[in-house]
Scaffold this motif. Structure first.
Motif, PDB file in Angstrom:
ATOM      1  N   PRO A   1      -2.996 -27.080 -16.265  1.00 27.82           N
ATOM      2  CA  PRO A   1      -3.143 -27.346 -17.767  1.00 27.82           C
ATOM      3  C   PRO A   1      -4.400 -26.526 -18.306  1.00 27.82           C
ATOM      4  CG  PRO A   1      -4.044 -29.118 -16.403  1.00 27.82           C
ATOM      5  CD  PRO A   1      -3.430 -28.254 -15.230  1.00 27.82           C
ATOM      6  N   GLY A   2      -4.620 -26.552 -19.505  1.00 22.32           N
ATOM      7  CA  GLY A   2      -5.779 -26.045 -19.809  1.00 22.32           C
ATOM      8  C   GLY A   2      -5.487 -25.056 -21.078  1.00 22.32           C
ATOM      9  N   GLU A   3      -6.650 -24.289 -21.453  1.00 16.98           N
ATOM     10  CA  GLU A   3      -6.487 -23.506 -22.623  1.00 16.98           C
ATOM     11  C   GLU A   3      -6.660 -21.980 -22.076  1.00 16.98           C
ATOM     12  OE1 GLU A   3     -11.137 -22.884 -24.352  1.00 16.98           O
ATOM     13  OE2 GLU A   3     -10.286 -24.808 -24.120  1.00 16.98           O
ATOM     14  N   ARG A   4      -6.319 -21.589 -20.903  1.00 15.79           N
ATOM     15  CA  ARG A   4      -6.488 -20.304 -20.578  1.00 15.79           C
ATOM     16  C   ARG A   4      -4.829 -19.836 -19.856  1.00 15.79           C
ATOM     17  NH1 ARG A   4     -11.138 -17.598 -19.663  1.00 15.79           N
ATOM     18  NH2 ARG A   4     -12.572 -18.447 -21.370  1.00 15.79           N
ATOM     19  N   GLN A   5      -4.599 -18.621 -20.424  1.00 12.78           N
ATOM     20  CA  GLN A   5      -3.318 -17.903 -20.054  1.00 12.78           C
ATOM     21  C   GLN A   5      -3.513 -16.557 -19.717  1.00 12.78           C
ATOM     22  OE1 GLN A   5      -0.889 -18.937 -23.531  1.00 12.78           O
ATOM     23  NE2 GLN A   5      -0.718 -16.815 -23.943  1.00 12.78           N
ATOM     24  N   SER A   6      -2.881 -15.860 -19.211  1.00  9.45           N
ATOM     25  CA  SER A   6      -3.094 -14.388 -19.068  1.00  9.45           C
ATOM     26  C   SER A   6      -1.781 -13.510 -19.343  1.00  9.45           C
ATOM     27  CB  SER A   6      -3.520 -14.114 -17.843  1.00  9.45           C
ATOM     28  OG  SER A   6      -2.325 -14.556 -16.680  1.00  9.45           O
ATOM     29  N   LEU A   7      -2.221 -12.356 -19.963  1.00  4.39           N
ATOM     30  CA  LEU A   7      -1.042 -11.444 -19.934  1.00  4.39           C
ATOM     31  C   LEU A   7      -1.107 -10.430 -18.680  1.00  4.39           C
ATOM     32  CD1 LEU A   7       1.012  -9.799 -21.546  1.00  4.39           C
ATOM     33  CD2 LEU A   7      -0.530  -8.517 -22.640  1.00  4.39           C
ATOM     34  N   ARG A   8      -0.181 -10.226 -17.811  1.00 10.76           N
ATOM     35  CA  ARG A   8      -0.197  -9.455 -16.576  1.00 10.76           C
ATOM     36  C   ARG A   8       0.546  -8.336 -16.926  1.00 10.76           C
ATOM     37  NH1 ARG A   8       0.965 -13.705 -11.678  1.00 10.76           N
ATOM     38  NH2 ARG A   8      -0.858 -14.967 -11.660  1.00 10.76           N
ATOM     39  N   LEU A   9      -0.181  -7.053 -16.788  1.00  9.55           N
ATOM     40  CA  LEU A   9       0.101  -5.789 -17.241  1.00  9.55           C
ATOM     41  C   LEU A   9       0.172  -4.787 -15.971  1.00  9.55           C
ATOM     42  CD1 LEU A   9       0.930  -3.711 -19.615  1.00  9.55           C
ATOM     43  CD2 LEU A   9      -1.764  -3.515 -19.371  1.00  9.55           C
ATOM     44  N   SER A  10       1.291  -4.030 -15.558  1.00 10.69           N
ATOM     45  CA  SER A  10       1.094  -3.074 -14.735  1.00 10.69           C
ATOM     46  C   SER A  10       1.718  -1.609 -15.538  1.00 10.69           C
ATOM     47  CB  SER A  10       2.206  -3.462 -13.730  1.00 10.69           C
ATOM     48  OG  SER A  10       3.502  -3.433 -13.995  1.00 10.69           O
ATOM     49  N   ILE A  11       1.135  -0.592 -14.925  1.00 13.09           N
ATOM     50  CA  ILE A  11       1.520   0.674 -15.470  1.00 13.09           C
ATOM     51  C   ILE A  11       1.770   1.559 -14.087  1.00 13.09           C
ATOM     52  CG2 ILE A  11       0.809   2.595 -16.663  1.00 13.09           C
ATOM     53  CD1 ILE A  11      -1.106   0.980 -18.178  1.00 13.09           C
ATOM     54  N   HIS A  12       2.877   2.079 -14.145  1.00 11.52           N
ATOM     55  CA  HIS A  12       3.088   3.057 -12.876  1.00 11.52           C
ATOM     56  C   HIS A  12       3.278   4.394 -13.478  1.00 11.52           C
ATOM     57  CE1 HIS A  12       4.500   4.228  -9.067  1.00 11.52           C
ATOM     58  NE2 HIS A  12       5.680   4.811  -9.480  1.00 11.52           N
ATOM     59  N   ARG A  13       2.726   5.640 -12.905  1.00  9.16           N
ATOM     60  CA  ARG A  13       2.966   6.928 -13.287  1.00  9.16           C
ATOM     61  C   ARG A  13       3.450   7.854 -12.218  1.00  9.16           C
ATOM     62  NH1 ARG A  13      -2.177   9.953 -16.099  1.00  9.16           N
ATOM     63  NH2 ARG A  13      -3.080   9.543 -14.041  1.00  9.16           N
ATOM     64  N   SER A  14       4.631   8.618 -12.350  1.00  7.52           N
ATOM     65  CA  SER A  14       4.743   9.483 -11.329  1.00  7.52           C
ATOM     66  C   SER A  14       4.822  10.776 -11.821  1.00  7.52           C
ATOM     67  CB  SER A  14       6.419   8.878 -10.867  1.00  7.52           C
ATOM     68  OG  SER A  14       7.064   9.618 -10.006  1.00  7.52           O
ATOM     69  N   THR A  15       4.207  11.726 -11.057  1.00 10.42           N
ATOM     70  CA  THR A  15       4.187  13.078 -11.411  1.00 10.42           C
ATOM     71  C   THR A  15       4.358  14.044 -10.209  1.00 10.42           C
ATOM     72  OG1 THR A  15       2.441  12.315 -13.171  1.00 10.42           O
ATOM     73  CG2 THR A  15       2.708  14.744 -12.801  1.00 10.42           C
ATOM     74  N   ASN A  16       5.319  14.675 -10.262  1.00 10.65           N
ATOM     75  CA  ASN A  16       5.631  15.546  -9.306  1.00 10.65           C
ATOM     76  C   ASN A  16       5.702  14.981  -7.854  1.00 10.65           C
ATOM     77  OD1 ASN A  16       5.766  17.865 -11.067  1.00 10.65           O
ATOM     78  ND2 ASN A  16       3.670  18.027 -10.957  1.00 10.65           N
ATOM     79  N   GLY A  17       6.347  13.792  -7.747  1.00  7.18           N
ATOM     80  CA  GLY A  17       6.403  13.047  -6.425  1.00  7.18           C
ATOM     81  C   GLY A  17       5.017  12.057  -6.022  1.00  7.18           C
ATOM     82  N   VAL A  18       4.036  12.344  -6.848  1.00  9.57           N
ATOM     83  CA  VAL A  18       2.673  11.641  -6.616  1.00  9.57           C
ATOM     84  C   VAL A  18       2.774  10.180  -7.796  1.00  9.57           C
ATOM     85  CG1 VAL A  18       0.113  11.677  -6.988  1.00  9.57           C
ATOM     86  CG2 VAL A  18       1.673  13.647  -6.152  1.00  9.57           C
ATOM     87  N   ASP A  19       2.389   9.205  -6.786  1.00 12.82           N
ATOM     88  CA  ASP A  19       2.714   7.625  -7.619  1.00 12.82           C
ATOM     89  C   ASP A  19       1.143   7.313  -7.838  1.00 12.82           C
ATOM     90  OD1 ASP A  19       5.354   8.040  -7.903  1.00 12.82           O
ATOM     91  OD2 ASP A  19       5.767   6.954  -6.058  1.00 12.82           O
ATOM     92  N   GLU A  20       1.066   6.728  -9.195  1.00  8.72           N
ATOM     93  CA  GLU A  20      -0.271   6.022  -9.446  1.00  8.72           C
ATOM     94  C   GLU A  20       0.231   4.755  -9.962  1.00  8.72           C
ATOM     95  OE1 GLU A  20      -3.715   8.643 -10.532  1.00  8.72           O
ATOM     96  OE2 GLU A  20      -1.878   9.630 -11.413  1.00  8.72           O
ATOM     97  N   SER A  21      -0.592   3.564  -9.636  1.00 11.87           N
ATOM     98  CA  SER A  21      -0.357   2.207 -10.522  1.00 11.87           C
ATOM     99  C   SER A  21      -1.733   1.667 -10.718  1.00 11.87           C
ATOM    100  CB  SER A  21       0.496   1.620  -9.492  1.00 11.87           C
ATOM    101  OG  SER A  21       1.533   1.843  -9.143  1.00 11.87           O
ATOM    102  N   TRP A  22      -1.566   1.166 -11.972  1.00  8.69           N
ATOM    103  CA  TRP A  22      -2.735   0.193 -12.202  1.00  8.69           C
ATOM    104  C   TRP A  22      -2.194  -1.334 -12.696  1.00  8.69           C
ATOM    105  CZ3 TRP A  22      -1.747   5.073 -14.001  1.00  8.69           C
ATOM    106  CH2 TRP A  22      -2.676   5.935 -14.037  1.00  8.69           C
ATOM    107  N   HIS A  23      -2.798  -2.099 -12.314  1.00 12.50           N
ATOM    108  CA  HIS A  23      -2.503  -3.530 -12.507  1.00 12.50           C
ATOM    109  C   HIS A  23      -3.609  -4.539 -13.043  1.00 12.50           C
ATOM    110  CE1 HIS A  23       1.353  -3.158  -9.858  1.00 12.50           C
ATOM    111  NE2 HIS A  23       0.348  -2.228  -9.227  1.00 12.50           N
ATOM    112  N   ASP A  24      -3.454  -5.102 -14.058  1.00 12.62           N
ATOM    113  CA  ASP A  24      -4.298  -5.868 -14.816  1.00 12.62           C
ATOM    114  C   ASP A  24      -3.854  -7.296 -15.164  1.00 12.62           C
ATOM    115  OD1 ASP A  24      -6.903  -6.259 -15.555  1.00 12.62           O
ATOM    116  OD2 ASP A  24      -7.062  -4.350 -16.843  1.00 12.62           O
ATOM    117  N   GLU A  25      -4.886  -8.216 -15.347  1.00 16.78           N
ATOM    118  CA  GLU A  25      -4.516  -9.531 -15.903  1.00 16.78           C
ATOM    119  C   GLU A  25      -5.721  -9.708 -17.016  1.00 16.78           C
ATOM    120  OE1 GLU A  25      -3.776 -14.040 -14.113  1.00 16.78           O
ATOM    121  OE2 GLU A  25      -3.877 -12.233 -12.801  1.00 16.78           O
ATOM    122  N   HIS A  26      -5.124  -9.926 -18.133  1.00 15.45           N
ATOM    123  CA  HIS A  26      -6.035  -9.990 -19.378  1.00 15.45           C
ATOM    124  C   HIS A  26      -5.864 -11.715 -19.586  1.00 15.45           C
ATOM    125  CE1 HIS A  26      -5.331  -6.004 -21.120  1.00 15.45           C
ATOM    126  NE2 HIS A  26      -4.845  -6.039 -19.819  1.00 15.45           N
TER     127      HIS A  26
END
Length: 257
Positions: free
Chosen positions: A175-200
């Motif tokens: 319970p309580g007054e806090r929730q979050s937005l979970r966000l992920s971003i994945h980028r693929s460039t010429n076979g190279v993968d990068e990812s960012w993960h965050d929780e707002h």
């Protein structure tokens, strides 16, 4: 990576992250709600305006627009997109302007960025103070009691030789007054993968709780989260559009004190 760093460092990709959003439909629907419930004025303020896509549409509708956001890189892009508008760096939970507005908007569930009920009260009070007589405050929100933690939305887009995949979802453990937005971003460039993960971190509350916070300041009407047609909220769905007309009278004056 922190919340601020993610939004600052990737501000250039913000529009890609929101590529699946129907900005014209959202802007037109709120313009229509303003015609039905507002005072007819054309002074518009968009809170948490990001790179300004909604403001671009309201300018094209004939409004005089201003935007407020806490991230300067977002506002730099917004100014390029909307050179006719005025932009300010600031906190939507505590803001003041020398002029008043007839319509204040807060799209994309950004009202939840208040990060706590006290902050949200500050946002509501600031919006009330900034509105002209019978001005309209319009935003969308999610009910914490109807959040499905397993549900995510996502889309992919090609940009400058890379493929980006974006996913986001609400998370509320209660319970309580806090929730979050979970966000992920994945980028693929010429076979190279990068990812960012965050929780707002965001403020969590039910629609009845939110209405109780608003009612000392505003006459509140809820509509279904449908930008194609104006339909009253059914009392069951977990997303809604809040249409709030500035109250004039002892209730709002007493609350402001």
């Amino acid at each position: 990576m922190s919340t601020n760093a993610l939004y600052t460092d990737l501000s250039g990709y913000y529009d890609l992250m929101c590529a699946d959003i129907d900005y014209p439909a959202q802007s037109h629907a709120v313009k229509r709600l303003h015609q039905l419930f507002g005072n007819g004025g054309q002074r518009h303020l968009d809170l948490a305006c990001g790179t300004g896509p909604h403001i671009r549409h309201f300018l094209d509708f004939g409004f005089q627009c201003a935007g407020l956001d806490i991230h300067q890189p977002m506002l730099d892009k917004a100014q390029q997109r909307c050179p006719e508008a005025m932009f300010s760096v600031g906190d939507m939970c505590d803001f003041q302007f020398d002029t008043s507005f007839d319509l204040i908007t807060c799209f994309l569930y950004s009202i939840h960025y208040s990060q706590g009920l006290d902050k949200l009260r500050g946002c509501i009070a600031s919006a009330h103070r900034a509105l002209s007589d019978n001005g309209l405050f319009c935003f969308n929100a999610v009910d914490k009691t109807r959040i499905n933690n397993a549900l995510y939305v996502g889309h992919s887009v090609q940009h400058e030789g890379s493929e980006f995949t974006f996913r986001s979802g609400w998370h509320y453990v209660g319970p309580g007054e806090r929730q979050s937005l979970r966000l992920s971003i994945h980028r693929s460039t010429n076979g190279v993968d990068e990812s960012w993960h965050d929780e707002h971190p965001m403020v969590a509350l039910s629609f009845p709780e939110l209405v109780r916070l608003l009612e000392p300041w505003f006459e509140v009407t809820l509509f279904e989260h449908d930008y194609e047609r104006i339909v009253p909220w059914d009392g069951e769905s977990g997303n809604a559009i809040f249409v709030c007309v500035k109250r004039q009278g002892p209730d709002s004056v007493g609350e402001a004190r």
